[in-house]
Design a protein around this motif. Structure first.
Motif, PDB file in Angstrom:
ATOM      1  N   LEU A 161       0.796  -1.210   0.000  1.00  0.00           N
ATOM      2  CA  LEU A 161       0.000   0.000   0.000  1.00  0.00           C
ATOM      3  C   LEU A 161       0.833   1.265   0.000  1.00  0.00           C
ATOM      4  O   LEU A 161       0.336   2.330  -0.230  1.00  0.00           O
ATOM      5  CB  LEU A 161      -0.866   0.035   1.252  1.00  0.00           C
ATOM      6  N   GLN A 220       3.828   3.876  -0.954  1.00  0.00           N
ATOM      7  CA  GLN A 220       4.818   4.254  -1.948  1.00  0.00           C
ATOM      8  C   GLN A 220       6.007   4.813  -1.197  1.00  0.00           C
ATOM      9  O   GLN A 220       5.966   5.938  -0.715  1.00  0.00           O
ATOM     10  CB  GLN A 220       4.207   5.323  -2.836  1.00  0.00           C
ATOM     11  N   ILE A 254       5.496   9.305  10.336  1.00  0.00           N
ATOM     12  CA  ILE A 254       5.179   8.680   9.065  1.00  0.00           C
ATOM     13  C   ILE A 254       5.731   7.259   9.012  1.00  0.00           C
ATOM     14  O   ILE A 254       5.035   6.334   8.599  1.00  0.00           O
ATOM     15  CB  ILE A 254       5.737   9.527   7.894  1.00  0.00           C
ATOM     16  N   ARG A 267       6.001  14.413   3.277  1.00  0.00           N
ATOM     17  CA  ARG A 267       5.776  13.081   2.730  1.00  0.00           C
ATOM     18  C   ARG A 267       4.556  12.483   3.363  1.00  0.00           C
ATOM     19  O   ARG A 267       4.293  12.686   4.516  1.00  0.00           O
ATOM     20  CB  ARG A 267       6.994  12.218   3.021  1.00  0.00           C
ATOM     21  N   ARG A 268       3.821  11.812   2.602  1.00  0.00           N
ATOM     22  CA  ARG A 268       2.628  11.204   3.168  1.00  0.00           C
ATOM     23  C   ARG A 268       2.461   9.826   2.565  1.00  0.00           C
ATOM     24  O   ARG A 268       3.101   9.489   1.583  1.00  0.00           O
ATOM     25  CB  ARG A 268       1.408  12.068   2.849  1.00  0.00           C
ATOM     26  N   LEU A 269       1.608   9.055   3.170  1.00  0.00           N
ATOM     27  CA  LEU A 269       1.330   7.752   2.606  1.00  0.00           C
ATOM     28  C   LEU A 269       0.590   7.944   1.307  1.00  0.00           C
ATOM     29  O   LEU A 269      -0.408   8.632   1.264  1.00  0.00           O
ATOM     30  CB  LEU A 269       0.434   6.943   3.542  1.00  0.00           C
ATOM     31  N   THR A 270       1.083   7.393   0.296  1.00  0.00           N
ATOM     32  CA  THR A 270       0.339   7.472  -0.957  1.00  0.00           C
ATOM     33  C   THR A 270       0.120   6.059  -1.449  1.00  0.00           C
ATOM     34  O   THR A 270       0.823   5.138  -1.080  1.00  0.00           O
ATOM     35  CB  THR A 270       1.099   8.265  -2.034  1.00  0.00           C
TER      36      THR A 270
END
Lengths: 462, 207
Positions: free
Chosen positions: A74, A76, A112, B184-187
């Motif tokens: 899921l 990237q 993150i 940055r983020r979850l993509t």
């Protein structure tokens, strides 16, 4: 009434035995009628058509981009060291990383990373099946493909009928014949006193049975570099994806198996196998004592006329996209190591055994109702431990060679992490790295060293 | 047809969930599998210990705070819906949909993400990051690597820079103004099925 039923039943029986005969007899002598390769070619054509059809179906259906079936999970990941990523987060600030100092956004990096590990983590990913980019008409790999067209559904339906009603009974019968013959054959051979004749016959029996079993799974195996095949008195080391690995390797040579002695059916097979040539079966209690295990294996290897031992050092089944850390125990025995890389072709059937999800019987049933199993086996040149190299380093060297050859990812994670907790040291490492960034550049050398550890812990996706 | 549908049917109110969070069915299935993998005792809920079993999270200096973000105050368990809703904050923002002022703020807008990050610091949820709270976060990230004085001076400096109304704490508005780089983020992998797919299915390489 009875006569009506009799005719088709007799016909069915005759047809069945003819098929079995056709498959078994060439198998016993290692020949091939070439039917399987034709079968595979037809399959490939059909699967290509199916994929194109699905693509077309998606395009016609919507104008929004279609989410690809998540081949890499899921998340990237952009990859990059801690310093790079924090630098990105701080980019518009007047202070740069080189001046040290803390920024509120620094914690986002950890945040993150933490969320990423909740959603998906590298280790667990290794233990779920490989996701295909296209669909191979098996329900089990269907993640993203909804109803597309009638034709596709019909083909899929036909596929189900063929797989369950035609292929499956054939395969079960072959497997049963193969195993029964193994037990009978090895027991008979066990009665012979003569050494040379006994060995030769036992090899023959073993090979025949494994070949029949392989046919029973519609396995097509390609062996590469046969000149490097494991010799007597050596140790054969391979990556592990499923229990079928044994059948795959044993089709081309005879090995001494190593494992726990089971009860029941497995126990019967194990005991009869030992009668014809020496395998190494351990009791459950013995397995915990590492020294006992090592010394027994060493004794086996030392007798130069014994068959090469077959060991899977990862310790558990991995999903065939990467090779996990090898346990060093197998590399402490000494002797010559013959590495072997096994790579399954995922298009035709998912060979990975997820022991948490399926038990053995379930797994075998799934295997027997897949289209086929296509495997590539590479024999790598033998390796021995170098001067001054300890077992762990040697294990890593062998692992890299296998991963490189098989086109698998070389992972530094330990397969046993799947079940164990991680040490506090890792946490401290992260803190050390961050503090050296924030507090300024004291001791550049130590920082470089830390980054090396960081990179081996945080595997960056290719 | 397929196993996706059978998994989706196991989840109650799944359409509502997809509507609210904007996840596709494939993502929901993936997250559900993940949820089940974490829920080792099959209770249908996750407790803090289940999160603690994730190795990478245990390694993370602020791992405990992240776990805390999933549990509302007083709650000891989190079910699948809450799990997905929280993760939905981190989907990439939908660039296509124009900003409609009458609609409520989408769950994954930049503001929502920042609010979430703000709560990471502001544990007592009073809307401000006090000096003590900032010190706590600093302590978890740096622990034994720096002295207490150094930690305090960092905290003082940070508040000085960001605090605009001189109340010795950082409010959400002040937090937002802290310039961030491309956060940055979850993509999630998006893109049409590759046109090179047929090439993947070409003849198996035979010697």
């Amino acid at each position: 009434m009875e006569n009506c039923l009799r005719q088709p039943v007799v016909l069915l029986q005759v047809w069945f035995s003819v098929m079995i005969g056709f498959i078994m007899i060439p198998a016993m002598f290692g020949l091939s009628l070439g039917v399987t390769s034709v079968y595979i070619q037809i399959l490939v054509k059909i699967l290509e058509w199916a994929t194109l059809r699905i693509e077309r179906g998606h395009r016609e259906r919507s104008t929004l981009p279609v989410p690809a079936p998540l081949p890499f999970g899921l998340i990237q990941r952009e990859g990059g060291s801690m310093e790079q990523e924090m630098g990105e987060l701080r980019r518009y600030r007047t202070q740069s990383i080189s001046r040290g100092e803390f920024a509120l956004s620094d914690s986002f990096y950890f945040y993150i990373k933490g969320l990423e590990s909740i959603v998906d983590d590298q280790v667990t990913q290794r233990f779920s099946s490989e996701e295909l980019v296209s669909w191979n008409l098996l329900t089990r790999t269907n993640h993203n493909f909804h109803y597309i067209s009638l034709r596709l559904t019909v083909i899929w339906g036909l596929g189900v009928i063929i797989r369950y009603c035609v292929l499956f009974p054939l395969r079960i019968t072959l497997a049963i014949i193969g195993l029964t013959w193994l037990v009978i054959g090895t027991t008979l051979v066990g009665f012979l006193p003569n050494k040379r004749l006994k060995n030769w016959l036992s090899e023959l029996v073993h090979l025949m049975c494994y070949r029949i079993c392989a046919r029973g799974l519609s396995a097509t195996i390609q062996y590469h570099n046969k000149e490097n095949k494991p010799q007597k008195g050596g140790i054969c080391v391979a990556n592990h994806t499923s229990p079928i690995d044994i059948v795959i390797l044993a089709n081309d040579g005879c090995y001494a198996m190593v494992g726990q002695s089971h009860g029941g059916l497995m126990g019967v097979i194990q005991r009869s196998m030992v009668r014809s040539c020496p395998h190494v079966w351990f009791e459950r209690s013995e397995m915990r004592d590492r020294n006992a295990v090592t010394s027994r294996l060493r004794a086996h290897v030392a007798a130069k006329t014994n068959l090469p031992i077959l060991i899977f050092p990862e310790g558990t089944c991995i999903n065939n996209t990467s090779v996990m850390m090898f346990k060093k125990g197998s590399f402490e025995i000494g002797g010559t190591i013959y590495p072997v890389a096994i790579k399954y072709d995922p298009r035709f059937g998912d060979a990975f055994w997820n022991s948490a999800k399926y038990n053995m019987v379930n797994y075998l049933l799934r295997m027997m109702t897949s289209w086929a199993i296509v495997v590539n086996v590479w024999y790598l040149p033998p390796m021995t431990r170098r001067e001054g190299e300890d077992a762990a380093q040697f294990a890593n060297r062998v692992k890299s060679a296998i991963a490189h050859q098989g086109g698998l990812l070389d992972m530094a994670w330990d397969g046993s992490l799947k079940r164990a907790k991680v040490k506090e040291e890792f946490k401290e490492q992260q803190q050390k790295m961050y503090s050296s960034m924030v507090m300024g550049k004291k001791g550049r050398n130590s920082q470089e060293h830390l980054f090396c550890i960081h990179h081996s812990c945080v595997v960056n996706r290719v | 047809m397929g196993s996706t549908n059978s998994t989706l049917s196991k989840i109650p109110n799944v359409e509502e969930l997809m509507e609210e969070t904007g996840f596709t069915p494939a993502h929901i299935v993936r997250l559900y599998d993940r949820f089940e993998a974490l829920d080792k005792e099959k209770t249908g809920h996750l407790r803090p210990q289940d999160f603690g079993a994730i190795n990478r999270l245990a390694m993370n200096p602020i791992g405990d705070r992240i776990i805390g973000a999933f549990f509302s105050p007083g709650q000891e368990t989190v079910d699948f819906h809450s799990f997905v809703r929280i993760l939905a904050h981190f989907r990439p923002a939908d660039k296509k949909h124009p900003k409609d002022p009458s609609m409520p703020e989408p769950v994954n807008s930049r503001t929502s993400k920042l609010k979430f990050a703000f709560q990471l610091y502001d544990q007592d949820k009073d809307g401000k990051i006090s000096r003590a709270e900032l010190l706590q976060v600093l302590r978890s990230m740096l622990e034994m690597q720096v002295t207490e004085e150094q930690l305090e001076s960092i905290a003082d400096r940070t508040i000085q820079e960001a605090d605009l109304d001189n109340d010795d704490a950082i409010s959400f508005e002040e937090f937002r103004k802290v310039p961030l780089g491309r956060a940055r983020r979850l993509t999630y992998q998006h893109g049409p099925l590759q046109h090179s797919a047929p090439r993947i299915l070409s003849q198996p390489h035979r010697k």
